[in-house]
Design a protein around this motif. Sequence first.
Motif, mmCIF file in Angstrom:
data_model
loop_
_atom_site.group_PDB
_atom_site.id
_atom_site.type_symbol
_atom_site.label_atom_id
_atom_site.label_comp_id
_atom_site.label_asym_id
_atom_site.label_seq_id
_atom_site.Cartn_x
_atom_site.Cartn_y
_atom_site.Cartn_z
ATOM 1 N N THR A 27 3.204 13.565 -5.595
ATOM 2 C CA THR A 27 3.762 12.360 -5.698
ATOM 3 C C THR A 27 3.528 11.357 -4.703
ATOM 4 O OG1 THR A 27 5.662 13.003 -4.399
ATOM 5 C CG2 THR A 27 5.623 13.661 -6.471
ATOM 6 N N ARG A 28 3.805 10.222 -4.806
ATOM 7 C CA ARG A 28 3.417 8.927 -3.826
ATOM 8 C C ARG A 28 4.175 9.253 -2.460
ATOM 9 N NH1 ARG A 28 1.604 3.643 -3.204
ATOM 10 N NH2 ARG A 28 2.801 2.430 -1.815
ATOM 11 N N ASP A 29 5.388 9.513 -2.473
ATOM 12 C CA ASP A 29 6.209 10.152 -1.400
ATOM 13 C C ASP A 29 5.336 11.130 -0.699
ATOM 14 O OD1 ASP A 29 7.860 8.055 -1.625
ATOM 15 O OD2 ASP A 29 9.212 9.623 -2.796
ATOM 16 N N GLU A 43 2.187 9.678 0.767
ATOM 17 C CA GLU A 43 2.630 8.876 2.215
ATOM 18 C C GLU A 43 3.082 9.701 3.472
ATOM 19 O OE1 GLU A 43 1.933 5.623 2.587
ATOM 20 O OE2 GLU A 43 1.234 5.469 0.315
ATOM 21 N N ARG A 58 7.276 4.546 8.074
ATOM 22 C CA ARG A 58 6.218 4.989 7.181
ATOM 23 C C ARG A 58 5.187 3.912 7.122
ATOM 24 N NH1 ARG A 58 6.942 10.196 5.873
ATOM 25 N NH2 ARG A 58 9.121 10.788 5.187
#
Length: 174
Positions: A128-130, A133, A34
Amino acid sequence: MEVLTGSHRLHFAAAWVLFAAELLCLVATAPPLRLIAPVWLWAGLAGLVVLLLVSALARCFAIPCPRRGGWFDPVPYVWHLPRGLKTWYGLALCLVGLGLATAGGAADAHRDATGYYLQHGNVRTDLTRDAYEAGRGAFVRIATGVPAGLCVVGSFLVLLSADVAYGAAEATRR
């Protein structure tokens, strides 16, 4: 291969070096890692790939490429490539295909001081941050996978033009 001499060899090597750089950017965004390469890196590499492809096409149009029925047909040429080179081309295309296949859910996600979001017209969807990303990683996989595939095509065109030029030089020597 003996057909790759001088500038053709340099052009062919440049295509594979750019392919390797694009592939590294593509692999870095894979789910376990990632990591996302900086925009200037993958955008700059994509610009170099465009230059490489344009110059490869110019090489092909500068020489009389094999034509059948008035249309450019490189497919018969593929069958005459050495087995090792066919294997490398097949492996490269499989890696690009695998990278692009994992790019599902690519989203043009944004972030600002309030958080991460998707913008569809006037509708803002918080993320969300996930999720942010994952969407950005998939977007970068597409943005690096397509140029990587174009590098493979460009190297093939350089090889084709080098072979045709080599054949024409051999014919004039005889």
